[in-house]
Design an enzyme around this catalytic site. Structure first.
Site, PDB file in Angstrom:
ATOM      1  N   GLY A  12       0.770  -1.229   0.000  1.00  0.00           N
ATOM      2  CA  GLY A  12       0.000   0.000   0.000  1.00  0.00           C
ATOM      3  C   GLY A  12       0.803   1.282   0.000  1.00  0.00           C
ATOM      4  CG  ASN A  14       1.255   3.337  -5.781  1.00  0.00           C
ATOM      5  OD1 ASN A  14       1.575   4.379  -6.335  1.00  0.00           O
ATOM      6  ND2 ASN A  14       1.864   2.181  -6.029  1.00  0.00           N
ATOM      7  CE  LYS A  60      -6.575 -17.695   1.854  1.00  0.00           C
ATOM      8  NZ  LYS A  60      -5.285 -17.719   2.390  1.00  0.00           N
ATOM      9  CG  LEU A  87      -1.383  -7.601  -7.208  1.00  0.00           C
ATOM     10  CD1 LEU A  87      -0.212  -8.400  -6.682  1.00  0.00           C
ATOM     11  CD2 LEU A  87      -0.940  -6.692  -8.353  1.00  0.00           C
ATOM     12  CG  ASN A 104      -4.365  -0.900 -12.606  1.00  0.00           C
ATOM     13  OD1 ASN A 104      -4.138  -1.150 -11.424  1.00  0.00           O
ATOM     14  ND2 ASN A 104      -3.717  -1.510 -13.593  1.00  0.00           N
ATOM     15  CG  HIS A 106       0.917  -2.047 -15.438  1.00  0.00           C
ATOM     16  ND1 HIS A 106       0.669  -3.287 -14.893  1.00  0.00           N
ATOM     17  CD2 HIS A 106       1.904  -2.220 -16.344  1.00  0.00           C
ATOM     18  CE1 HIS A 106       1.462  -4.176 -15.460  1.00  0.00           C
ATOM     19  NE2 HIS A 106       2.224  -3.556 -16.336  1.00  0.00           N
ATOM     20  CG  ASP A 147      -2.541  -4.173 -17.185  1.00  0.00           C
ATOM     21  OD1 ASP A 147      -3.143  -3.686 -16.215  1.00  0.00           O
ATOM     22  OD2 ASP A 147      -1.640  -5.026 -17.056  1.00  0.00           O
TER      23      ASP A 147
HETATM   24  C1  GAR Z   1       3.000  -1.151  -7.575  1.00  0.00           C
HETATM   25  O1  GAR Z   1       4.279  -1.140  -8.152  1.00  0.00           O
HETATM   26  C2  GAR Z   1       1.937  -1.227  -8.656  1.00  0.00           C
HETATM   27  O2  GAR Z   1       2.265  -0.527  -9.814  1.00  0.00           O
HETATM   28  C3  GAR Z   1       1.905  -2.701  -8.917  1.00  0.00           C
HETATM   29  O3  GAR Z   1       1.972  -3.284  -7.638  1.00  0.00           O
HETATM   30  C4  GAR Z   1       2.765  -2.437  -6.787  1.00  0.00           C
HETATM   31  C5  GAR Z   1       2.016  -2.202  -5.513  1.00  0.00           C
HETATM   32  O4  GAR Z   1       2.790  -1.497  -4.594  1.00  0.00           O
HETATM   33  N1  GAR Z   1       0.721  -3.068  -9.634  1.00  0.00           N
HETATM   34  C6  GAR Z   1       0.710  -3.979 -10.609  1.00  0.00           C
HETATM   35  O5  GAR Z   1       1.679  -4.624 -10.938  1.00  0.00           O
HETATM   36  C7  GAR Z   1      -0.646  -4.156 -11.296  1.00  0.00           C
HETATM   37  N2  GAR Z   1      -0.525  -4.948 -12.462  1.00  0.00           N
HETATM   38  P1  GAR Z   1       2.144  -0.810  -3.308  1.00  0.00           P
HETATM   39  O6  GAR Z   1       1.261  -1.868  -2.626  1.00  0.00           O
HETATM   40  O7  GAR Z   1       3.319  -0.461  -2.458  1.00  0.00           O
HETATM   41  O8  GAR Z   1       1.366   0.387  -3.735  1.00  0.00           O
END
Ligand code: GAR
Length: 203
Positions: A12, A14, A60, A87, A104, A106, A147
């Site tokens: 988390g 982001n 799950k 994810l 989203n 990516h 995506d």
């Molecule tokens: C981030 O790098 C995000 O871009 C990626 O997961 C990470 C989550 O980090 N997302 C993907 O790969 C989606 N396909 P965070 O939990 O520290 O925000």
């Protein structure tokens, strides 16, 4: 007040940049819910620390019913759904009900290194394996594909000769932390205009 929900699956970081953006008044919105598809994520702890309402709907446990469960909670309650390291793939009615209202982040320059099975560190492994000189991150709207939705913001990152997937991930993450709040700000201020595939930004 512009209301958002943030969906996560992990640490988390982001999500944290959105929380920080709100707390320092850069973002004029409120996080109504944080939802995780995994139990025990640090992202949920971050949300709780800031008194944000949280739900854990384990993939799950819910399987194909997961998107429907999330729609049940969020329908009519938020203006925007933000996938911040979420994810699972959102499917079904939620995509239609929230058309152009789900974004989203990516960790690559879409359409490179994206699609099914491409997430987290795997994206950076593939970018290094391919030998690209520039990678980055993309914030896009979510549609029925994986995506494939229209691109709102991209930020580029140079690949260094001595990069490992981990060092590259770290530098891309720095840009993610700028791109995601920026996209939320633009959408909440109604500065994002959708013209089919192309997104026009009125800065
Ligand atoms: C981030 O790098 C995000 O871009 C990626 O997961 C990470 C989550 O980090 N997302 C993907 O790969 C989606 N396909 P965070 O939990 O520290 O925000």
């Amino acid at each position: 007040m512009f209301k958002i929900a943030v969906l996560i699956s992990g640490g988390g970081s982001n999500l944290q940049t959105i929380i920080d953006g709100i707390e320092n008044n850069h973002l004029n919105c409120s996080i109504e819910y944080v939802i995780s598809d995994k139990a025990g994520t640090f992202g949920i702890e971050r949300a709780k620390k800031h008194n944000i309402k949280t739900f854990v709907f384990e993939k799950k446990e819910y399987g194909d019913a997961l998107s429907g469960k999330i729609l049940e909670v969020l329908d009519g309650k938020v203006d925007l759904i933000v996938l911040a390291g979420y994810l699972s793939i959102l499917k079904g009615d939620i995509i239609k009900r929230f058309k152009n209202r789900i974004i989203n982040i990516h960790p690559s320059l879409i359409p490179s290194f994206c699609g099914k099975g491409m997430y987290g560190i795997k994206v950076h492994e593939k970018a290094l394996e391919y030998g690209v000189k520039i990678t980055g991150c993309t914030v896009h709207f979510v549609d029925e594909g994986t995506d494939t939705g229209s691109i709102i913001i991209q930020k580029a990152v140079e690949v260094h000769d001595n990069d490992t997937p981990e060092t590259l991930q770290k530098r891309v993450l720095v840009e993610e932390h700028k791109a995601l709040p920026e996209a939320i700000k633009l959408i909440s201020e109604e500065k994002v205009k959708v013209e089919e595939r192309r997104i026009l930004i009125n800065r």
